[in-house]
Design an enzyme around this catalytic site. Structure first.
Site, PDB file in Angstrom:
ATOM      1  N   LYS A 150       0.872  -1.172   0.000  1.00  0.00           N
ATOM      2  CA  LYS A 150       0.000   0.000   0.000  1.00  0.00           C
ATOM      3  C   LYS A 150       0.908   1.220   0.000  1.00  0.00           C
ATOM      4  O   LYS A 150       1.228   1.782   1.043  1.00  0.00           O
ATOM      5  CB  LYS A 150      -0.934  -0.039   1.217  1.00  0.00           C
ATOM      6  CG  LYS A 150      -2.304   0.560   0.922  1.00  0.00           C
ATOM      7  CD  LYS A 150      -3.274   0.322   2.051  1.00  0.00           C
ATOM      8  CE  LYS A 150      -4.404   1.320   1.993  1.00  0.00           C
ATOM      9  NZ  LYS A 150      -5.390   1.068   0.935  1.00  0.00           N
TER      10      LYS A 150
HETATM   11  C1  LIG Z   1      -6.602   0.361   0.671  1.00  0.00           C
HETATM   12  C2  LIG Z   1      -7.011  -0.209  -0.617  1.00  0.00           C
HETATM   13  C3  LIG Z   1      -8.106  -1.094  -0.731  1.00  0.00           C
HETATM   14  C4  LIG Z   1      -9.044  -1.405   0.412  1.00  0.00           C
HETATM   15  O1  LIG Z   1      -8.416  -2.005   1.479  1.00  0.00           O
HETATM   16  P1  LIG Z   1      -9.001  -1.901   2.961  1.00  0.00           P
HETATM   17  O2  LIG Z   1      -7.960  -2.580   3.776  1.00  0.00           O
HETATM   18  O3  LIG Z   1     -10.301  -2.616   2.976  1.00  0.00           O
HETATM   19  O4  LIG Z   1      -9.159  -0.468   3.283  1.00  0.00           O
HETATM   20  C5  LIG Z   1      -8.348  -1.646  -1.971  1.00  0.00           C
HETATM   21  N1  LIG Z   1      -7.583  -1.367  -3.041  1.00  0.00           N
HETATM   22  C6  LIG Z   1      -6.553  -0.507  -2.972  1.00  0.00           C
HETATM   23  C7  LIG Z   1      -5.773  -0.211  -4.198  1.00  0.00           C
HETATM   24  C8  LIG Z   1      -6.229   0.096  -1.771  1.00  0.00           C
HETATM   25  O5  LIG Z   1      -5.201   0.952  -1.706  1.00  0.00           O
END
Ligand SMILES: *Cc1c(COP(=O)(O)O)cnc(C)c1O
Length: 289
Positions: A150
C-alpha cells in the site's frame, strides 16, 4: 485539528513536511487508511501489520515498534476528541536530496497521522448504488510494483479514477495484466451469483483489503458460500449483485457496470444484508479508547 508528525502534534496550518521529503518527490512511502467507530479502532492490528509489511517490502525502516505505532494512532484520535474517525497513517522515506537514492534520506522516515472524518460517497449512493466502468489503465503488475504494497505511489489508481470521471462514472474497475477483474481504484470488488459470493484472489492485481477479509469472514460465519476466484468482466455483467469494499467506502452497492444493469438495478438482498452485518461488526469490535 491536531496532526501527529514524528511524535509531535501540530495544528493543521503548521503541519508541514520538507519539500525534500521523498514521499513528495517520489511517492516513496507507505500508508494505511483506518476507521474508528464509537470509540473503537476497527482492525487496528491488521492495519499496523500491513503497514509494516508494506514497509518491509520497500526496505523502509519504521522508527517505531508496532506497539508504539498503535499507541500513536490511538493518541492522535483521542487528542482530536473523535468518537468516529478516519485515520490516515503515512510513513515516508523522509528527507533526502534531489536524487532518488533512499540511502541519502539520513534523517529517517517521516511518520504522519491525521485523524479526521471522511464520507467517500454521498449517502444517496449507498441507498441507490454506484455506476462504474472498466477503464483502460490496468492495475500495477505484481512483478513491477506489487499491489500488496500500500504505497504512496498511487498514480496507477489515480489514472483509473480520471478515466472513470471522464466516462461520467464514480468508480473504475481495473483489470490485471491478464484481463481479469482486479479491483477498483481504492476498493475491492465482490459479485454475487446464485447465492454465492466471489471476489478476486490476491495474487495478481488485487490488494488484500482488510474490509474484503472482514466480508469474507462474515460470509463464513453466516454460512454464505464465499470464493476467492478469478472473475472476468462477463461474470460481473451476469452477476445478480455487485458491491465494493474498502475502509473509506465501507460496503457500497454497484448497480451498473459498463452500461449493463446488474440484477434488478438496485442494491441486492445479500449486499444489503452484508452491509448491515458489517455495520454491527464495526460497532462491536476493535481497540477501545
Ligand atoms: C486500501 C485499498 C483497498 C481497500 O483495502 P481496505 O484494507 O479494505 O481499506 C483496496 N484497493 C486498494 C488499491 C487500496 O489501496
Amino acid at each position: 485539528m491536531k496532526i501527529y508528525i514524528n511524535g509531535k502534534f501540530f495544528e493543521k496550518a503548521q503541519a508541514r513536511v520538507s519539500v525534500f521529503d521523498h514521499g513528495l518527490l517520489y511517492g516513496d512511502g507507505v500508508f494505511e487508511g483506518i476507521r474508528s467507530y464509537k470509540r473503537r479502532v476497527f482492525k487496528l492490528k491488521e492495519h499496523i501489520d500491513r503497514l509494516f509489511e508494506s514497509a518491509q517490502s520497500i526496505m523502509l525502516k519504521i522508527p517505531l515498534t508496532k506497539e508504539q505505532m498503535i499507541k500513536a494512532v490511538v493518541q492522535t484520535i483521542k487528542v482530536n476528541k473523535l468518537d468516529d474517525a478516519y485515520i490516515r497513517l503515512v510513513v515516508t522515506r523522509g528527507e533526502g536530496d534531489l536524487g532518488l537514492d533512499p540511502r541519502k534520506c539520513y534523517a529517517g522516515a517521516t511518520i504522519i497521522i491525521i485523524a479526521d472524518k471522511i464520507a467517500l460517497y454521498p449517502e444517496k449512493l449507498y441507498r441507490e448504488g454506484l455506476t462504474i466502468v472498466t477503464v483502460p489503465t490496468v492495475r500495477n503488475l505484481p512483478e513491477a510494483l506489487n499491489p500488496q504494497i500500500k504505497s504512496l505511489n498511487y498514480l496507477n489508481n489515480i489514472l483509473a479514477k480520471i478515466e472513470a470521471a471522464n466516462s461520467g462514472c464514480d468508480e473504475a474497475i481495473m483489470l490485471d495484466s491478464l484481463g481479469y477483474v482486479a479491483e477498483c481504484t481504492g476498493d475491492n470488488i465482490f459479485v454475487v451469483k446464485n447465492g454465492h459470493l466471489y471476489t478476486p484472489p490476491q495474487c495478481m492485481g488485487t490488494l488484500r483489503g482488510i474490509t474484503r477479509d472482514a466480508i469474507l469472514e462474515l460470509a463464513r460465519k453466516n454460512k454464505i458460500p464465499a470464493h476467492e476466484h478469478v472473475i472476468t468482466r462477463h461474470e460481473v455483467y451476469i452477476s445478480d449483485e455487485c458491491f465494493l469494499t474498502g475502509t473509506a467506502a465501507e460496503v457500497i452497492p454497484v448497480v451498473k457496470v459498463d452500461g449493463r444493469t446488474i440484477g434488478q438495478g438496485k442494491p441486492g438482498k445479500l449486499t444489503l444484508s452484508l452491509m448491515k452485518k458489517f455495520k454491527i461488526l464495526t460497532a462491536q469490535n476493535g481497540v477501545k479508547y
